[in-house]
Design a protein around this motif. Sequence first.
Motif, mmCIF file in Angstrom:
data_model
loop_
_atom_site.group_PDB
_atom_site.id
_atom_site.type_symbol
_atom_site.label_atom_id
_atom_site.label_comp_id
_atom_site.label_asym_id
_atom_site.label_seq_id
_atom_site.Cartn_x
_atom_site.Cartn_y
_atom_site.Cartn_z
ATOM 1 N N ASN A 28 0.821 -1.213 0.000
ATOM 2 C CA ASN A 28 0.000 0.000 0.000
ATOM 3 C C ASN A 28 0.854 1.261 0.000
ATOM 4 O O ASN A 28 0.523 2.259 -0.640
ATOM 5 N N VAL A 29 1.945 1.226 0.744
ATOM 6 C CA VAL A 29 2.849 2.377 0.786
ATOM 7 C C VAL A 29 3.462 2.625 -0.581
ATOM 8 O O VAL A 29 3.583 3.769 -1.028
ATOM 9 N N GLN A 30 3.861 1.557 -1.266
ATOM 10 C CA GLN A 30 4.422 1.711 -2.606
ATOM 11 C C GLN A 30 3.413 2.366 -3.556
ATOM 12 O O GLN A 30 3.765 3.230 -4.358
ATOM 13 N N GLU A 31 2.156 1.974 -3.426
ATOM 14 C CA GLU A 31 1.119 2.584 -4.272
ATOM 15 C C GLU A 31 0.943 4.064 -3.930
ATOM 16 O O GLU A 31 0.803 4.901 -4.821
ATOM 17 N N LEU A 32 0.967 4.389 -2.639
ATOM 18 C CA LEU A 32 0.812 5.778 -2.210
ATOM 19 C C LEU A 32 1.937 6.660 -2.726
ATOM 20 O O LEU A 32 1.724 7.808 -3.131
ATOM 21 N N ARG A 33 3.146 6.129 -2.691
ATOM 22 C CA ARG A 33 4.309 6.933 -3.070
ATOM 23 C C ARG A 33 4.263 7.371 -4.524
ATOM 24 O O ARG A 33 4.863 8.375 -4.886
ATOM 25 N N TYR A 34 3.571 6.620 -5.332
ATOM 26 C CA TYR A 34 3.525 6.942 -6.755
ATOM 27 C C TYR A 34 2.126 7.373 -7.216
ATOM 28 O O TYR A 34 1.843 7.408 -8.410
ATOM 29 N N THR A 35 1.266 7.684 -6.252
ATOM 30 C CA THR A 35 -0.077 8.168 -6.566
ATOM 31 C C THR A 35 -0.177 9.649 -6.221
ATOM 32 O O THR A 35 0.131 10.032 -5.084
ATOM 33 N N PRO A 36 -0.576 10.498 -7.162
ATOM 34 C CA PRO A 36 -0.713 11.938 -6.866
ATOM 35 C C PRO A 36 -1.684 12.174 -5.714
ATOM 36 O O PRO A 36 -2.723 11.502 -5.615
ATOM 37 N N TYR A 37 -1.362 13.104 -4.849
ATOM 38 C CA TYR A 37 -2.208 13.390 -3.679
ATOM 39 C C TYR A 37 -3.520 14.012 -4.121
ATOM 40 O O TYR A 37 -3.543 14.921 -4.959
ATOM 41 N N SER A 38 -4.633 13.507 -3.571
ATOM 42 C CA SER A 38 -5.937 14.092 -3.874
ATOM 43 C C SER A 38 -6.624 14.624 -2.624
ATOM 44 O O SER A 38 -7.123 15.744 -2.597
ATOM 45 N N ASP A 42 -8.667 10.020 0.986
ATOM 46 C CA ASP A 42 -8.228 9.068 -0.045
ATOM 47 C C ASP A 42 -6.893 8.432 0.332
ATOM 48 O O ASP A 42 -6.656 7.242 0.076
ATOM 49 N N THR A 43 -6.021 9.242 0.934
ATOM 50 C CA THR A 43 -4.721 8.727 1.361
ATOM 51 C C THR A 43 -4.893 7.630 2.414
ATOM 52 O O THR A 43 -4.270 6.568 2.339
ATOM 53 N N LEU A 44 -5.764 7.886 3.396
ATOM 54 C CA LEU A 44 -6.010 6.889 4.439
ATOM 55 C C LEU A 44 -6.639 5.630 3.861
ATOM 56 O O LEU A 44 -6.291 4.509 4.255
ATOM 57 N N GLN A 45 -7.557 5.805 2.926
ATOM 58 C CA GLN A 45 -8.217 4.648 2.327
ATOM 59 C C GLN A 45 -7.216 3.760 1.596
ATOM 60 O O GLN A 45 -7.254 2.531 1.710
ATOM 61 N N LYS A 304 -1.336 15.104 24.634
ATOM 62 C CA LYS A 304 -1.070 16.532 24.771
ATOM 63 C C LYS A 304 -1.416 17.285 23.491
ATOM 64 O O LYS A 304 -1.995 18.375 23.523
ATOM 65 N N LEU A 305 -1.041 16.734 22.352
ATOM 66 C CA LEU A 305 -1.312 17.405 21.079
ATOM 67 C C LEU A 305 -2.807 17.441 20.785
ATOM 68 O O LEU A 305 -3.317 18.429 20.253
ATOM 69 N N LEU A 306 -3.501 16.390 21.152
ATOM 70 C CA LEU A 306 -4.952 16.376 20.954
ATOM 71 C C LEU A 306 -5.637 17.410 21.845
ATOM 72 O O LEU A 306 -6.559 18.102 21.421
ATOM 73 N N ILE A 307 -5.161 17.539 23.069
ATOM 74 C CA ILE A 307 -5.732 18.515 23.986
ATOM 75 C C ILE A 307 -5.607 19.928 23.466
ATOM 76 O O ILE A 307 -6.511 20.745 23.552
ATOM 77 N N CYS A 308 -4.432 20.231 22.874
ATOM 78 C CA CYS A 308 -4.224 21.604 22.379
ATOM 79 C C CYS A 308 -4.723 21.773 20.953
ATOM 80 O O CYS A 308 -4.524 22.810 20.333
ATOM 81 N N GLY A 309 -5.387 20.740 20.403
ATOM 82 C CA GLY A 309 -6.035 20.877 19.104
ATOM 83 C C GLY A 309 -5.122 20.816 17.908
ATOM 84 O O GLY A 309 -5.496 21.229 16.813
ATOM 85 N N ARG A 310 -3.916 20.301 18.067
ATOM 86 C CA ARG A 310 -2.959 20.287 16.975
ATOM 87 C C ARG A 310 -2.844 18.934 16.279
ATOM 88 O O ARG A 310 -2.116 18.782 15.317
ATOM 89 N N ALA A 311 -3.520 17.913 16.793
ATOM 90 C CA ALA A 311 -3.413 16.586 16.182
ATOM 91 C C ALA A 311 -4.817 16.073 15.845
ATOM 92 O O ALA A 311 -5.807 16.558 16.382
ATOM 93 N N GLN A 312 -4.880 15.094 14.974
ATOM 94 C CA GLN A 312 -6.149 14.490 14.598
ATOM 95 C C GLN A 312 -6.125 13.001 14.931
ATOM 96 O O GLN A 312 -5.104 12.352 14.823
ATOM 97 N N MET A 313 -7.275 12.510 15.336
ATOM 98 C CA MET A 313 -7.384 11.070 15.565
ATOM 99 C C MET A 313 -7.459 10.371 14.216
ATOM 100 O O MET A 313 -8.146 10.820 13.298
ATOM 101 N N VAL A 314 -6.705 9.271 14.061
ATOM 102 C CA VAL A 314 -6.714 8.500 12.807
ATOM 103 C C VAL A 314 -7.425 7.175 13.067
ATOM 104 O O VAL A 314 -7.138 6.504 14.040
#
Length: 314
Positions: A28-38, A42-45, A304-314
């Motif tokens: 999956n990583v190999q596919e991501l590396r050569y797929t244009p970002y949209s 989509d990246t997570l999928q 800590k990063l989630l508390i200060c609003g700088r990170a996202q849950m994945v």
Amino acid sequence: MESNKLGGSLLERFWSKIGKGHPQLLENVQELRYTPYSSYDDTLQTLYENIDAEAIDFNPVYELASDLFTHIGLAFTNYDDDRFWRLFSPMSTLSPNTPGPKSLENRSEVLKILALKRDGTSCPFSEVPYYGLGGIDPTLTHIIPCSVNSKAETLHYISVIAGDVAMESVLQYSDTIDNVLAVEASVAASHRRNCWGLEASESTEDVSHTTYYFKAFEAGNTHRAGSVFLRDGDEIVLGQGPEGTQYRNGPHPILCNLRLAVSRALYTSGAAEFISQLMHDADDINYHHITIKDQNFHEVLSAKLLICGRAQMV
């Protein structure tokens, strides 16, 4: 990514760590590396395609994040307070013959005088005059903390982030006029907290001339420097002192752009705020030295990063 622009290989290192988490991730990583970002979704999928997310081992990524936080984040935060370095900074690999505090203090005074000769007798950011009637005392600030010279792991990760040339430049110039600015105290303080950076653009016609631009990370793309509000992209004119032409008319471009990339990542991720909180809490800690590399570090940092609003849950 910042690392790629600087000539580093951090993105390659990141994908390598991701790929270790699950056999299917390699494909999956190999596919991501050569797929244009949209889009982010989509990246997570693509990343999680045909994989149960709960079966992924993210420990290799957490270990990389921990190393970067310790050996870059902490090492690049210029705090004058010795408690911070005793408690949190990566251990030094200096030899017993390293100059003592008094010698380093004298060296700082010499560098401050050289910076004034290069940039003039007023703050290049706030234009407040130094000394004299109504003037202030200039404060020396290092683009790259000179202490990183003694930290092998920090130097290694500088090479990963920005390439060997950047690492060699840090070794060569960290304790010279090419790595310092003499500025108003409030400007130095916000620089140490990674609130802004200085982008250096070398002239294609005159390799000895560099143009410097203020880069703001705060909301609104502005930053208060003393009594002046600087905007993202404002040109900062250096080298206006009597000996400006002798000293490249400002700090070394490679050092400026390396610090800019690190500061932007620390500030926008919330890590800079987290480090400031570590410093604030230092009075409550009685240990001689703290190592960030424990098994629960990534959970604490993520929270800590989630508390200060700088990170996202994945």
